[in-house]
Design a protein around this motif. Structure first.
Motif, mmCIF file in Angstrom:
data_model
loop_
_atom_site.group_PDB
_atom_site.id
_atom_site.type_symbol
_atom_site.label_atom_id
_atom_site.label_comp_id
_atom_site.label_asym_id
_atom_site.label_seq_id
_atom_site.Cartn_x
_atom_site.Cartn_y
_atom_site.Cartn_z
ATOM 1 N N HIS A 135 -11.403 37.383 -67.459
ATOM 2 C CA HIS A 135 -12.161 36.456 -68.312
ATOM 3 C C HIS A 135 -13.474 37.062 -68.829
ATOM 4 O O HIS A 135 -14.297 36.338 -69.366
ATOM 5 C CB HIS A 135 -12.459 35.159 -67.554
ATOM 6 N N HIS A 136 -13.674 38.335 -68.626
ATOM 7 C CA HIS A 136 -14.929 38.970 -69.043
ATOM 8 C C HIS A 136 -16.122 38.200 -68.476
ATOM 9 O O HIS A 136 -17.049 37.839 -69.211
ATOM 10 C CB HIS A 136 -15.012 39.067 -70.565
ATOM 11 N N GLY A 137 -16.083 37.970 -67.159
ATOM 12 C CA GLY A 137 -17.097 37.144 -66.510
ATOM 13 C C GLY A 137 -18.378 37.862 -66.168
ATOM 14 O O GLY A 137 -19.206 37.305 -65.436
ATOM 15 N N LEU A 138 -18.528 39.088 -66.621
ATOM 16 C CA LEU A 138 -19.780 39.797 -66.352
ATOM 17 C C LEU A 138 -20.141 40.697 -67.522
ATOM 18 O O LEU A 138 -19.271 41.122 -68.282
ATOM 19 C CB LEU A 138 -19.684 40.644 -65.075
ATOM 20 N N GLN A 139 -21.425 40.920 -67.620
ATOM 21 C CA GLN A 139 -21.904 41.885 -68.626
ATOM 22 C C GLN A 139 -22.620 43.025 -67.891
ATOM 23 O O GLN A 139 -22.010 44.033 -67.585
ATOM 24 C CB GLN A 139 -22.769 41.181 -69.655
ATOM 25 N N CYS A 140 -23.888 42.830 -67.526
ATOM 26 C CA CYS A 140 -24.545 43.928 -66.785
ATOM 27 C C CYS A 140 -24.030 44.015 -65.359
ATOM 28 O O CYS A 140 -24.109 45.058 -64.720
ATOM 29 C CB CYS A 140 -26.057 43.771 -66.786
ATOM 30 N N GLY A 141 -23.527 42.901 -64.817
ATOM 31 C CA GLY A 141 -22.948 42.910 -63.478
ATOM 32 C C GLY A 141 -23.944 42.782 -62.340
ATOM 33 O O GLY A 141 -23.531 42.800 -61.181
ATOM 34 N N TYR A 142 -25.221 42.621 -62.675
ATOM 35 C CA TYR A 142 -26.196 42.605 -61.579
ATOM 36 C C TYR A 142 -26.008 41.383 -60.684
ATOM 37 O O TYR A 142 -26.140 41.463 -59.471
ATOM 38 C CB TYR A 142 -27.641 42.655 -62.108
ATOM 39 N N CYS A 143 -25.673 40.263 -61.293
ATOM 40 C CA CYS A 143 -25.504 39.028 -60.513
ATOM 41 C C CYS A 143 -24.149 38.951 -59.824
ATOM 42 O O CYS A 143 -23.935 38.084 -58.970
ATOM 43 C CB CYS A 143 -25.641 37.827 -61.452
ATOM 44 N N THR A 144 -23.210 39.798 -60.243
ATOM 45 C CA THR A 144 -21.804 39.591 -59.903
ATOM 46 C C THR A 144 -21.495 39.616 -58.410
ATOM 47 O O THR A 144 -20.768 38.734 -57.919
ATOM 48 C CB THR A 144 -20.933 40.631 -60.650
ATOM 49 N N PRO A 145 -22.006 40.577 -57.632
ATOM 50 C CA PRO A 145 -21.674 40.554 -56.199
ATOM 51 C C PRO A 145 -22.107 39.257 -55.523
ATOM 52 O O PRO A 145 -21.341 38.677 -54.744
ATOM 53 C CB PRO A 145 -22.435 41.771 -55.643
ATOM 54 N N GLY A 146 -23.303 38.796 -55.840
ATOM 55 C CA GLY A 146 -23.782 37.555 -55.235
ATOM 56 C C GLY A 146 -22.941 36.368 -55.647
ATOM 57 O O GLY A 146 -22.634 35.483 -54.839
ATOM 58 N N ILE A 147 -22.557 36.349 -56.910
ATOM 59 C CA ILE A 147 -21.709 35.247 -57.380
ATOM 60 C C ILE A 147 -20.336 35.290 -56.708
ATOM 61 O O ILE A 147 -19.819 34.261 -56.260
ATOM 62 C CB ILE A 147 -21.582 35.299 -58.920
ATOM 63 N N LEU A 148 -19.759 36.465 -56.589
ATOM 64 C CA LEU A 148 -18.441 36.553 -55.970
ATOM 65 C C LEU A 148 -18.488 36.145 -54.506
ATOM 66 O O LEU A 148 -17.563 35.482 -54.006
ATOM 67 C CB LEU A 148 -17.870 37.965 -56.122
ATOM 68 N N GLY A 176 -23.617 47.573 -52.833
ATOM 69 C CA GLY A 176 -23.068 46.530 -53.684
ATOM 70 C C GLY A 176 -23.843 45.230 -53.591
ATOM 71 O O GLY A 176 -23.798 44.419 -54.512
ATOM 72 N N THR A 177 -24.512 45.008 -52.482
ATOM 73 C CA THR A 177 -25.389 43.844 -52.367
ATOM 74 C C THR A 177 -26.653 44.133 -53.169
ATOM 75 O O THR A 177 -27.397 45.066 -52.849
ATOM 76 C CB THR A 177 -25.744 43.573 -50.888
ATOM 77 N N HIS A 178 -26.868 43.356 -54.214
ATOM 78 C CA HIS A 178 -27.992 43.634 -55.113
ATOM 79 C C HIS A 178 -29.231 42.856 -54.717
ATOM 80 O O HIS A 178 -29.144 41.782 -54.125
ATOM 81 C CB HIS A 178 -27.604 43.295 -56.555
ATOM 82 N N VAL A 179 -30.358 43.405 -55.063
ATOM 83 C CA VAL A 179 -31.648 42.769 -54.781
ATOM 84 C C VAL A 179 -32.346 42.533 -56.111
ATOM 85 O O VAL A 179 -32.587 43.468 -56.870
ATOM 86 C CB VAL A 179 -32.502 43.663 -53.864
#
Ligand code: FES
Ligand code: FES
Length: 160
Positions: free
Chosen positions: A99-112, A39-42
């Protein structure tokens, strides 16, 4: 080379691990490959995009800029630990969904993970403060407005 290996002990999402790692192994690669916590993306691997953000003793860090040996004797939190034991979403996850706060979701884990630490320190942020706290996390898809809305909603829900 045995003399390049180090024994480390750390907690990840509350679980204790002992591991033997090469001195050059990045924390991001250790989490993703050795512990199968993908889940941690690079993204950039240069500390720029924030996709790899995890918490080290509650503070956000770029796991692509840290070595696994530097996590020795520390506690790491990753996106996999954000969901409650019963599978309930964390308020930030639920608000991102709402709120539909993601699309591809790649940034999402880091943002959360970044926002988890941020709301721990500032339970009643202004929208400007949320935007500033988000400034180290790049999102190619959303334009950020829905992410900001989600963080504001999560903050309100967490205050009760
Ligand atoms: S992958 Fe670590 S900051 Fe981009
Ligand atoms: S949702 Fe695609 S990079 Fe943020």
């Amino acid at each position: 080379m045995d003399n390049d290996l180090h024994d480390i002990t750390l907690k990840v999402n509350g679980t204790a691990y002992n591991a033997r790692v090469e001195s050059r192994l990045l924390l991001s690669d250790f989490l993703r490959h050795d512990l199968a916590l993908a889940g941690t993306h690079v993204g950039c691997e240069h500390g720029v995009c924030g996709a790899c953000t995890v918490l080290l003793d509650g503070e956000p860090v770029r796991s692509c800029l840290m070595l696994a040996v530097q996590a020795n004797q520390h506690a790491i939190s990753t996106i996999e630990g954000l969901t409650g034991p019963s599978g309930d979403y964390h308020p930030l996850q639920q608000a991102m969904h709402d709120h539909h706060g993601l699309q591809c979701g790649y940034c999402t884990p880091g943002i959360l993970m970044t926002m988890t630490a941020f709301l721990d320190e500032n339970a009643s942020p202004s929208e400007d403060e949320v935007r500033e706290a988000l400034s180290g996390n790049l999102c190619r898809c959303t334009g950020y407005q829905n992410i900001v809305d989600a963080v504001m909603t999560a903050a309100a829900r967490m205050r009760g």
